[in-house]
Design a protein around this motif. Sequence first.
Motif, PDB file in Angstrom:
ATOM      1  N   LEU A 302      50.772  11.867  -9.502  1.00 20.79           N
ATOM      2  CA  LEU A 302      49.774  11.750  -8.434  1.00 20.79           C
ATOM      3  C   LEU A 302      48.406  11.417  -9.027  1.00 20.79           C
ATOM      4  N   LEU A 303      48.064  12.147 -10.074  1.00 23.52           N
ATOM      5  CA  LEU A 303      46.757  11.925 -10.694  1.00 23.52           C
ATOM      6  C   LEU A 303      46.715  10.548 -11.359  1.00 23.52           C
ATOM      7  N   ALA A 304      47.839  10.158 -11.983  1.00 23.18           N
ATOM      8  CA  ALA A 304      47.886   8.846 -12.631  1.00 23.18           C
ATOM      9  C   ALA A 304      47.695   7.741 -11.595  1.00 23.18           C
ATOM     10  N   ARG A 305      48.266   7.934 -10.419  1.00 26.92           N
ATOM     11  CA  ARG A 305      48.115   6.928  -9.362  1.00 26.92           C
ATOM     12  C   ARG A 305      46.678   6.867  -8.865  1.00 26.92           C
ATOM     13  N   ALA A 306      46.077   8.045  -8.739  1.00 21.13           N
ATOM     14  CA  ALA A 306      44.682   8.076  -8.297  1.00 21.13           C
ATOM     15  C   ALA A 306      43.822   7.347  -9.325  1.00 21.13           C
ATOM     16  N   ASP A 307      44.139   7.548 -10.598  1.00 22.83           N
ATOM     17  CA  ASP A 307      43.421   6.893 -11.687  1.00 22.83           C
ATOM     18  C   ASP A 307      43.595   5.374 -11.588  1.00 22.83           C
ATOM     19  N   GLN A 308      44.828   4.949 -11.327  1.00 18.64           N
ATOM     20  CA  GLN A 308      45.096   3.511 -11.181  1.00 18.64           C
ATOM     21  C   GLN A 308      44.305   2.926 -10.029  1.00 18.64           C
ATOM     22  N   ALA A 309      44.287   3.662  -8.912  1.00 16.02           N
ATOM     23  CA  ALA A 309      43.556   3.182  -7.735  1.00 16.02           C
ATOM     24  C   ALA A 309      42.074   3.065  -8.065  1.00 16.02           C
ATOM     25  N   CYS A 310      41.580   4.006  -8.870  1.00 13.38           N
ATOM     26  CA  CYS A 310      40.171   3.978  -9.253  1.00 13.38           C
ATOM     27  C   CYS A 310      39.902   2.755 -10.131  1.00 13.38           C
ATOM     28  N   TYR A 311      40.856   2.483 -11.012  1.00 16.11           N
ATOM     29  CA  TYR A 311      40.738   1.297 -11.866  1.00 16.11           C
ATOM     30  C   TYR A 311      40.633   0.037 -10.993  1.00 16.11           C
ATOM     31  N   MET A 312      41.449   0.001  -9.946  1.00 14.21           N
ATOM     32  CA  MET A 312      41.418  -1.141  -9.027  1.00 14.21           C
ATOM     33  C   MET A 312      40.063  -1.222  -8.335  1.00 14.21           C
ATOM     34  N   ALA A 313      39.560  -0.053  -7.913  1.00 18.48           N
ATOM     35  CA  ALA A 313      38.262  -0.027  -7.222  1.00 18.48           C
ATOM     36  C   ALA A 313      37.191  -0.585  -8.156  1.00 18.48           C
ATOM     37  N   LYS A 314      37.266  -0.223  -9.424  1.00 11.65           N
ATOM     38  CA  LYS A 314      36.291  -0.720 -10.402  1.00 11.65           C
ATOM     39  C   LYS A 314      36.444  -2.232 -10.552  1.00 11.65           C
ATOM     40  N   ASN A 315      37.702  -2.639 -10.612  1.00  5.20           N
ATOM     41  CA  ASN A 315      38.009  -4.058 -10.761  1.00  5.20           C
ATOM     42  C   ASN A 315      37.508  -4.885  -9.589  1.00  5.20           C
ATOM     43  N   GLN A 316      37.472  -4.247  -8.428  1.00  6.11           N
ATOM     44  CA  GLN A 316      37.034  -4.976  -7.233  1.00  6.11           C
ATOM     45  C   GLN A 316      35.514  -5.027  -7.141  1.00  6.11           C
ATOM     46  N   GLY A 317      34.838  -4.659  -8.180  1.00  3.87           N
ATOM     47  CA  GLY A 317      33.392  -4.830  -8.207  1.00  3.87           C
ATOM     48  C   GLY A 317      32.613  -3.540  -8.162  1.00  3.87           C
ATOM     49  N   ARG A 318      33.241  -2.405  -8.323  1.00  2.00           N
ATOM     50  CA  ARG A 318      32.581  -1.097  -8.340  1.00  2.00           C
ATOM     51  C   ARG A 318      31.977  -0.742  -6.980  1.00  2.00           C
ATOM     52  N   ASN A 319      31.528   0.515  -6.902  1.00  3.51           N
ATOM     53  CA  ASN A 319      30.956   1.040  -5.664  1.00  3.51           C
ATOM     54  C   ASN A 319      31.887   0.778  -4.491  1.00  3.51           C
ATOM     55  N   THR A 320      33.188   0.930  -4.716  1.00  5.32           N
ATOM     56  CA  THR A 320      34.158   0.698  -3.643  1.00  5.32           C
ATOM     57  C   THR A 320      35.215   1.802  -3.655  1.00  5.32           C
ATOM     58  N   VAL A 321      35.965   1.813  -2.552  1.00  8.01           N
ATOM     59  CA  VAL A 321      37.070   2.761  -2.436  1.00  8.01           C
ATOM     60  C   VAL A 321      38.355   1.940  -2.432  1.00  8.01           C
TER      61      VAL A 321
END
Length: 612
Positions: A302-321
């Motif tokens: 679960l935590l690893a997935r949340a981390d991955q999603a955060c990585y995606m959010a960063k990849n999408q330009g930061r300051n995003t969900v």
Amino acid sequence: MRIWIVDKNASHIAAIHAILSENDVQDVHLASSLRVLKEQKRAHRGQSVDAADLLIVGERALGDELEDSCRSLSASTEFGGTAVVVLSDADGDAYEQLAERCLGAGAVDVLPRSIGAAELVRRVNLMLCLQHERRCRRIREEALETELAERKIMEARLKHLVDHDDLTGLPNRRRLDQALELAVIRSRNFHRTNAVLYLDLDQFKVVNDSEGHVAGDRLLTDVANKLRAWLKPGQLVARIGSDEFAILLEHINEAYAMEFAESVRALLADYQFGVSDVRYHVGVSVGVVINRPDEEITASELLARADQACYMAKNQGRNTVHQFSSDDQVMHTLRSDALWVPRIRRALADDKFFLAFQPVMELTTRRISHYEALIRMYGENGEILTPADFIPVAERMGLIHQIDLWVIEHVLDYMAALPPELEWLTMSVNLSGHAFQENSLLPLIKQKLDMTWVSPSRLTFEITETAAITNFAETRKMVARLRALGCRFALDDFGAGFSSFSYIKNFPVDLLKIDGSFITNLANDQTDQLLVKSMTEVAHSLGKKVIAEYVESDSILEQLVGLGVDYVQGHYVGCPQPELVSRDWMPSSGVTAQAGTSLPKLEFVSDAQAVR
Ligand code: C2E
Ligand code: MG
Ligand code: MG
């Protein structure tokens, strides 16, 4: 030890005082009433006079409420720890009764008025001894209590330290893991939906690097406090990395989790961190994963997935969900990249690569003009892997250069080992787009050509149009140098990049290989026919030859003849395979070569006679 004697009868207390003094009992103080005693004690508060070990108090000084007075004197904090000895006015039965009442109310002794001097001294000394004992015991007890309390505090602090972050005081990763474990179990057992939010501050590194660690620490504490204040009871926020936080929301629904994530993002987007007169916008990228009751998932997944999603959010330009989705491509790529790197390294070390050769046919003569060398790799279980499996990852992970060098070395060694009958054989070698960024490539090619005595004119390098355009200036320079050596050059997958024709004009190549996507549907697609025709015409007008890839049927081959294409390559002509086919090999009607089918072989190395 200190004694106070309180009695209304001044001569009486003076007499007692005298007896005690004569018998070495020092430090005796006198007061006419309890009120006077209290005043004196108050006046000397904090000084040694304030304390008393023994209070010898006359019966009358205790007043009518004898027992109450006894009780309150011996229990009072004001006289705390003082032993009360009552001085009775009575003798005989009356004394006995009084003694019973006073002793029952906390007095330690009751002295009859008629007591002799020796007896008085003995009993006072006894009381002082007992009192001394009592005091020592109390001191020991207090010390023990303090020690116990300190140990408890220490244990509590240790416990806190074990699962809290030192800097921010927030729960740490360990505490979060425990909470997640429980949350996952509760989700399953009570059919509840949970969510985990993974927060990564966008500008922490900037602040930390430019303003120093003290400012960085202050920023983290500020953020931690903001988050703490933002959460409702039952919601948990933990600091799990240098600038990473996680929030666990239990018993919620998906919409709430997303709204919550958005509000946390907004909270930190509005937050500005000030150092002197500089203000930093910190911002946060938030990854969200929903833990549904019907999902078989562990806390760490679960935590690893949340981390991955955060990585995606960063990849999408930061300051995003970003909400976790198993289709997140970037993560897939990253995961498999991580797996592929050691595999490729091992394959290079253990020589797990090999070459397959695909024939290219000249349409005017219908003879094999040359071959394209295509790399293959043996997988862990001996399966054959194609370039699509490992070339892109090798490019991303910086291993492609070693592969390019491997191919050049092996192609030239292979050509050098060919018998004289095959001196006509020329070979195309694919180079990656990164090849020319390495200065060692050109010297290596030169050196290898010298060593093997293979004529440079027998070597054609292919580079894709897209790669060539990406590093246009560098590639152009290198292509010119390779051509100066005598090698030829082809622009591969031409047309796929949809770049302007003006590039080809300025690109010193000998051949254009029209991308297979224009060829496979050629028979039915008029646009493709038009495009192939115009590409061929332009190439010819610039003095370049044209190859069509992916020629899979006789009808396509014939159509290409009509469109003026010079060479064809494809499964119809011959599939890539480790052996070369005879130069005069021609796909006869009815026999369409499919990938993997075996064509008539040219056993040129072991049996040179087989070559016609
Ligand atoms: P490419 O240079 O365009 O190579 C042609 C690809 O098309 C080869 O795939 C070949 O097997 C495939 N092919 C040939 N005829 C047909 C056909 O009739 N139908 C279909 N569907 N496919 C056909 P392969 O070997 O998987 O290589 C793919 C790409 O990987 C190559 O495209 C090239 O860009 C790259 N590559 C291959 N070998 C090397 C190498 O040694 N070094 C580098 N850097 N890249 C290589
Ligand atoms: Mg090629
Ligand atoms: Mg190609």
